[in-house]
Design a protein around this motif. Structure first.
Motif, PDB file in Angstrom:
ATOM      1  N   GLU A  10       3.486  23.347  41.581  1.00 52.16           N
ATOM      2  CA  GLU A  10       4.176  24.584  41.034  1.00 52.16           C
ATOM      3  C   GLU A  10       3.233  25.803  41.194  1.00 52.16           C
ATOM      4  OE1 GLU A  10       6.257  24.583  37.094  1.00 52.16           O
ATOM      5  OE2 GLU A  10       7.676  24.254  38.678  1.00 52.16           O
ATOM      6  N   ILE A  14       3.694  29.509  42.815  1.00 50.84           N
ATOM      7  CA  ILE A  14       3.652  30.490  42.117  1.00 50.84           C
ATOM      8  C   ILE A  14       2.378  31.523  43.081  1.00 50.84           C
ATOM      9  CG2 ILE A  14       2.931  31.792  40.141  1.00 50.84           C
ATOM     10  CD1 ILE A  14       4.111  29.198  38.610  1.00 50.84           C
ATOM     11  N   VAL A  45      13.999  28.897  42.962  1.00 52.61           N
ATOM     12  CA  VAL A  45      14.227  28.707  41.499  1.00 52.61           C
ATOM     13  C   VAL A  45      13.080  29.611  40.844  1.00 52.61           C
ATOM     14  CG1 VAL A  45      14.136  27.596  39.437  1.00 52.61           C
ATOM     15  CG2 VAL A  45      15.197  26.585  41.392  1.00 52.61           C
ATOM     16  N   ILE A  46      11.869  29.684  41.232  1.00 52.67           N
ATOM     17  CA  ILE A  46      10.943  30.315  40.834  1.00 52.67           C
ATOM     18  C   ILE A  46      11.218  31.978  40.934  1.00 52.67           C
ATOM     19  CG2 ILE A  46       8.335  31.294  41.043  1.00 52.67           C
ATOM     20  CD1 ILE A  46       7.688  28.350  41.981  1.00 52.67           C
ATOM     21  N   THR A  48      13.967  33.372  41.610  1.00 55.89           N
ATOM     22  CA  THR A  48      15.177  33.773  40.861  1.00 55.89           C
ATOM     23  C   THR A  48      14.811  33.972  39.189  1.00 55.89           C
ATOM     24  OG1 THR A  48      16.466  32.315  42.143  1.00 55.89           O
ATOM     25  CG2 THR A  48      17.554  33.179  40.236  1.00 55.89           C
ATOM     26  N   THR A  49      14.020  33.066  38.758  1.00 53.13           N
ATOM     27  CA  THR A  49      13.556  33.343  37.405  1.00 53.13           C
ATOM     28  C   THR A  49      12.947  34.523  37.213  1.00 53.13           C
ATOM     29  OG1 THR A  49      13.333  30.871  37.229  1.00 53.13           O
ATOM     30  CG2 THR A  49      12.154  32.191  35.438  1.00 53.13           C
ATOM     31  N   ILE A  50      12.118  34.682  38.068  1.00 48.97           N
ATOM     32  CA  ILE A  50      11.061  36.111  37.968  1.00 48.97           C
ATOM     33  C   ILE A  50      12.092  37.148  37.975  1.00 48.97           C
ATOM     34  CG2 ILE A  50       9.677  37.422  39.290  1.00 48.97           C
ATOM     35  CD1 ILE A  50       7.851  35.037  39.954  1.00 48.97           C
ATOM     36  N   GLU A  52      15.478  37.408  37.241  1.00 46.31           N
ATOM     37  CA  GLU A  52      16.180  37.490  36.149  1.00 46.31           C
ATOM     38  C   GLU A  52      15.326  38.137  34.746  1.00 46.31           C
ATOM     39  OE1 GLU A  52      19.369  37.445  35.451  1.00 46.31           O
ATOM     40  OE2 GLU A  52      19.354  37.196  37.695  1.00 46.31           O
ATOM     41  N   PHE A  53      14.116  37.387  34.712  1.00 48.38           N
ATOM     42  CA  PHE A  53      13.110  38.149  33.671  1.00 48.38           C
ATOM     43  C   PHE A  53      12.731  39.660  33.859  1.00 48.38           C
ATOM     44  CE2 PHE A  53       8.604  38.902  32.750  1.00 48.38           C
ATOM     45  CZ  PHE A  53       8.940  39.201  31.354  1.00 48.38           C
ATOM     46  N   VAL A  54      12.594  39.950  34.943  1.00 46.94           N
ATOM     47  CA  VAL A  54      12.374  41.375  35.218  1.00 46.94           C
ATOM     48  C   VAL A  54      13.388  42.303  34.985  1.00 46.94           C
ATOM     49  CG1 VAL A  54      11.834  43.099  37.101  1.00 46.94           C
ATOM     50  CG2 VAL A  54      10.246  41.123  36.980  1.00 46.94           C
ATOM     51  N   ARG A  55      14.779  41.803  35.345  1.00 45.17           N
ATOM     52  CA  ARG A  55      15.749  42.501  35.091  1.00 45.17           C
ATOM     53  C   ARG A  55      16.038  42.579  33.503  1.00 45.17           C
ATOM     54  NH1 ARG A  55      20.103  39.854  38.736  1.00 45.17           N
ATOM     55  NH2 ARG A  55      18.466  40.108  40.325  1.00 45.17           N
ATOM     56  N   ALA A  56      15.933  41.551  32.803  1.00 48.20           N
ATOM     57  CA  ALA A  56      16.243  41.581  31.490  1.00 48.20           C
ATOM     58  C   ALA A  56      15.097  42.420  30.684  1.00 48.20           C
ATOM     59  CB  ALA A  56      16.033  40.145  30.881  1.00 48.20           C
ATOM     60  N   ARG A  57      13.923  42.281  31.067  1.00 48.54           N
ATOM     61  CA  ARG A  57      12.994  43.054  30.513  1.00 48.54           C
ATOM     62  C   ARG A  57      13.030  44.569  30.751  1.00 48.54           C
ATOM     63  NH1 ARG A  57       7.658  45.020  32.102  1.00 48.54           N
ATOM     64  NH2 ARG A  57       6.228  44.922  30.237  1.00 48.54           N
TER      65      ARG A  57
ATOM     66  N   GLN B 113      19.664  35.990  30.288  1.00 45.75           N
ATOM     67  CA  GLN B 113      18.475  36.872  29.948  1.00 45.75           C
ATOM     68  C   GLN B 113      18.214  37.217  28.660  1.00 45.75           C
ATOM     69  OE1 GLN B 113      20.422  40.397  32.106  1.00 45.75           O
ATOM     70  NE2 GLN B 113      19.337  40.129  33.756  1.00 45.75           N
ATOM     71  N   LEU B 116      15.818  34.114  28.138  1.00 45.26           N
ATOM     72  CA  LEU B 116      14.536  34.380  28.695  1.00 45.26           C
ATOM     73  C   LEU B 116      13.501  35.233  27.909  1.00 45.26           C
ATOM     74  CD1 LEU B 116      15.282  34.864  32.430  1.00 45.26           C
ATOM     75  CD2 LEU B 116      14.344  33.097  31.461  1.00 45.26           C
ATOM     76  N   MET B 166      11.463  28.765  33.263  1.00 41.29           N
ATOM     77  CA  MET B 166      12.449  28.014  34.322  1.00 41.29           C
ATOM     78  C   MET B 166      13.145  26.932  33.630  1.00 41.29           C
ATOM     79  SD  MET B 166      10.478  27.359  38.021  1.00 41.29           S
ATOM     80  CE  MET B 166       8.808  27.814  37.481  1.00 41.29           C
TER      81      MET B 166
END
Ligand code: ZN
Lengths: 260, 171
Positions: A10, A14, A45-46, A48-50, A52-57, B113, B116, B166
């Protein structure tokens, strides 16, 4: 002989996603990703997670931000006030005491680019193949500590593909015609693993087809990395030796004959 | 009327580029937005002094975040010490506390989100800083300088945070 693990860790995925792998390691990771669907899916998956996190933040924080116009005008006014005052006089009270500013400034001053100063000599083609011209490519390093150099067992220092316009500049500086360009690889003189920069002062065209070629230089880079991280050689000496005469350095650290 | 120096223009240009990233980063310290805005002003005034004295221009982004980090820490300490109006409240939790977000803002953040963001809030502060700096575009080396930790710690912190994120996705 140690076997490579079957899949990428992992951590490696990253680091690869963040562009924090060395050239050599990245090539291996990319080769694995091309071959392995499972690791590619894990990489997805990594990413996508990044995302989504950036979008939410951003959604969360940006709506709290007032428009920039007011603060910008205020800063403009404060800047002209500060410019009218003598440098370093008044407004340091908040938020830093003077001593802290001194410390900071000293730290920042250190982060200048350290140039490996060398005598200029010209030498193009010898019996052993073209060499870097030190007038054009003296070798340039960024500030880097041994700890950073040895961050991972094998040189995991930031580096990227050399952009095409930079390659063209290097070819032009060495008088290589576009038609001949595919006989050369634009390579770092001091490898990024040892702190070399991606500037024209640290890049040179290395011919593919000679005895002392890029594969041989790779061996030297690996050896220097081991020596530096084994505390058998100091970083500055390693940088200097590879910049001044890498073939000489190979002979010094690995023996008279190049092994491919 | 004094002539405006090119350094003033340069600082304003950098302010345009980094005001939002710096304020977003300072909000990770739980500072009220007004204080973060004022601190951002101070950061860029310091930058002006720095440049005017002819100090190094290498990696101004890293310089800006390092100064921002130190002033945010200091400001938080002062607020805690001298005022009872300050309640530590990491800003990413304000969504939940906000009584009336506009309808499009509510829609803008999906449940995933939200999850997260709550995972991030549960991380140790240092990991939140690391993640916030990475999200603002700093490389590992720059993050290690801002937080004064080793490169290995930066990589380990980000790896830990990302694997938690994740897992949040999978549950
Ligand atoms: Zn695999």
């Amino acid at each position: 002989m140690q076997r490579e693990p079957v899949h990428l860790s992992e951590k490696e995925l990253i680091l690869a996603a963040d562009g924090e792998l060395s050239v050599r390691r990245r090539a291996k990771v990319n080769a694995h990703l091309e071959a392995c669907w499972s690791c590619r899916e894990r990489m997805r998956v990594i990413e996508t997670t990044i995302a989504e996190f950036v979008r939410a933040r951003n959604a969360e924080l940006n709506r709290q931000l007032p428009p920039a116009a007011g603060p910008r005008a205020l800063l403009r006014a404060r800047l002209s006030e500060a410019a009218a005052a003598t440098p370093g006089s008044s407004f340091w009270q908040f938020p830093f005491p003077a001593a802290r500013v001194g410390q900071l400034a000293a730290g920042v001053a250190f982060v200048g680019i350290v140039l490996v100063v060398l005598t200029v000599f010209q030498s193009t083609v010898s019996a052993e193949g073209p060499k870097p011209r030190l007038g054009i490519t003296p070798g340039e390093t960024r500030p880097i500590t041994v700890e950073e150099v040895c961050f991972y067992q094998r040189a995991e220092v930031v580096s990227r593909d050399i952009p095409n316009d930079m390659r063209q500049k290097v070819f032009a500086a060495y008088g290589i015609k576009p038609a001949q360009a595919d006989q050369f690889e634009v390579d770092y003189l001091i490898t990024p693993d040892l702190g070399g920069t991606e500037s024209i002062r640290n890049l040179w065209p290395q011919p593919y087809s000679v005895r002392w070629n890029a594969h041989v230089k790779d061996k030297l880079e690996q050896r220097l990395h081991e020596l530096v991280c084994g505390h058998q050689l100091d970083l500055q000496t390693a940088q200097r030796d590879i910049a001044v005469d890498w073939i000489g350095a190979y002979k010094k650290y690995l023996g008279e004959n190049p092994s491919h | 009327m004094p002539i405006r120096s090119p350094i003033e223009d340069e600082v304003v240009a950098l302010f345009e580029e980094f005001r939002a990233p710096v304020i977003r980063y300072m909000l990770a310290f739980g500072l009220p937005i007004a204080d973060a805005e004022e601190l951002a002003q101070e950061v860029f005034l310091s930058l002006f002094e720095h440049l005017r004295r002819g100090k190094s221009r290498a990696n101004l982004q890293g310089w800006i975040f390092r100064v921002a980090h130190n002033s945010a820490l200091k400001c938080r300490l002062q607020l805690r010490r001298h005022s009872d109006r300050f309640v530590y409240e990491p800003v990413l939790s304000m969504a939940a506390a906000d009584p009336a977000p506009g309808p499009e803002e509510t829609l803008a953040i999906s449940q995933w989100q939200q999850r997260l963001l709550s995972v991030v809030r549960a991380l140790p502060e240092q990991d939140q800083f690391c993640l916030a700096l990475r999200a603002e575009g700093l490389r590992y080396r720059e993050i290690s300088e801002v937080l004064d930790i080793s490169l290995g710690s930066v990589a380990a912190s980000l790896e830990k945070s990302l694997s938690r994120l994740m897992r949040a996705e999978q549950t």
